[in-house]
Write an enzyme that holds these catalytic residues in place. Sequence first.
Site, PDB file in Angstrom:
ATOM      1  CE  LYS A 171      -4.439  -1.261   0.232  1.00  0.00           C
ATOM      2  NZ  LYS A 171      -5.498  -0.724  -0.651  1.00  0.00           N
TER       3      LYS A 171
ATOM      4  CG  ASP B  26     -10.256  -3.146   5.863  1.00  0.00           C
ATOM      5  OD1 ASP B  26     -11.098  -3.204   6.762  1.00  0.00           O
ATOM      6  OD2 ASP B  26     -10.543  -3.002   4.668  1.00  0.00           O
TER       7      ASP B  26
END
Length: 419
Positions: free
Chosen positions: A82, A129
């Site tokens: 990410k 998340d």
Amino acid sequence: MSMETGIHYFLQETGNQTIGRPREAATFLDEAKTQEVIRFHRSIHGYKPAPLHFLKHLAERLGVRAIFIKDESYRFGLNAFKVLGATYAIGRHLSARLGISVEEASFELLRSAEAKQKLGAVTFVTATDGNHGRAVAWEAQQLGQKAVVFLPKGSAEQRVEAIRQTGAEAHVTDGNYDEAVRLSRKMAEENGWQVVQDTAWEGYTDIPRWIMQGYTTMAREALEQLEESGEPVPTHVFLQAGVGSMAAAVHGYLQSCLGDRRPATIIVEPHTANCLYQSAQIGDGAPHTVDGDLETIMAGLACGEPNPIAWEILRDHAAAFVSCPDWVAATGMRMLAAPPGDDPRIISGESGAVGLGLLAEIMRSGELSALREHLGLGKDSVILLFSTEGNTDAKQYEDVVWGGKYPLVPDPSCASRQL
């Protein structure tokens, strides 16, 4: 189509034939843009390509020519991919605030005392998340700025603490991921913060596009590594999807770069958060949401609302959308943790391993023969996978790999499957 194994799939020929849109690659994901992205990533201290592993013996067992998997657990020490999206998007945003182009920007320039003086205090806010929030928080820390992160209920404590260790605020909410996104937007509006999210809405498209562009670095690296090893371009790529941004970014880049040689793209989602699968199955061309708790072992994919930018790319180009039960991800985790022969051992988290788990099931299940034949998977296939995270929830990882949590589905029709 629904299988007794619990695997559901929706097939397309060369994209959605009912919409009538031209099937051209997204220009913002082309080679020229990707070279700009890689130049910026190389300016970050500690950058190096994530390894691409060749699973020779596993490929032989499954009856394909080759399986390659990109191990993103090595990315800047953050155990997940990410950071590629977060660093580039924040870099583009701050460059614009400084009045310079991305070509002029570098990580060192953005963290310089002069830049910080011009920028003043900036607070970035996001919903996550776990992995995306940690990436945003890490980037803010590196640049001397602040981050506030909202997580859905049930978030793993390890992921929450990893965010807090960067000095960021991390708040676990009472809602699901999509509700956390809406909360982050609200807080940004009330406090003058900057949202960094990989999904888009009306009036908010630049940063999601920049995040998607950031993800193309790993696709470019993979093609270069394949070329260096003398291997052909992949025939198939399995891409796991939450809101779909990573999957669309990788596919869009591969399509732009490879043209007619692009691989068939298989989109993989968990049952409880299969918004792209549901959108494809409904077939009206629009993105559709999935409601509920979105509870799944694949926490990084527990998203109920597609990124509309990503959806348009996947809608028109993906070969198949597959919805999987949690045991498919667990199977992939165990296979990578205990590979056959001298294949490298790879520590892959739930969201990172689901692509391999699905590939294995397709290749060894008679029940999925129609899917296998439609996709043309066989002895000449070269498979590219992305393990997008390591053991970011160490307890869950041990419960699955050591404790046998989420065992292989007991299906009599698949009793002859062997690795």
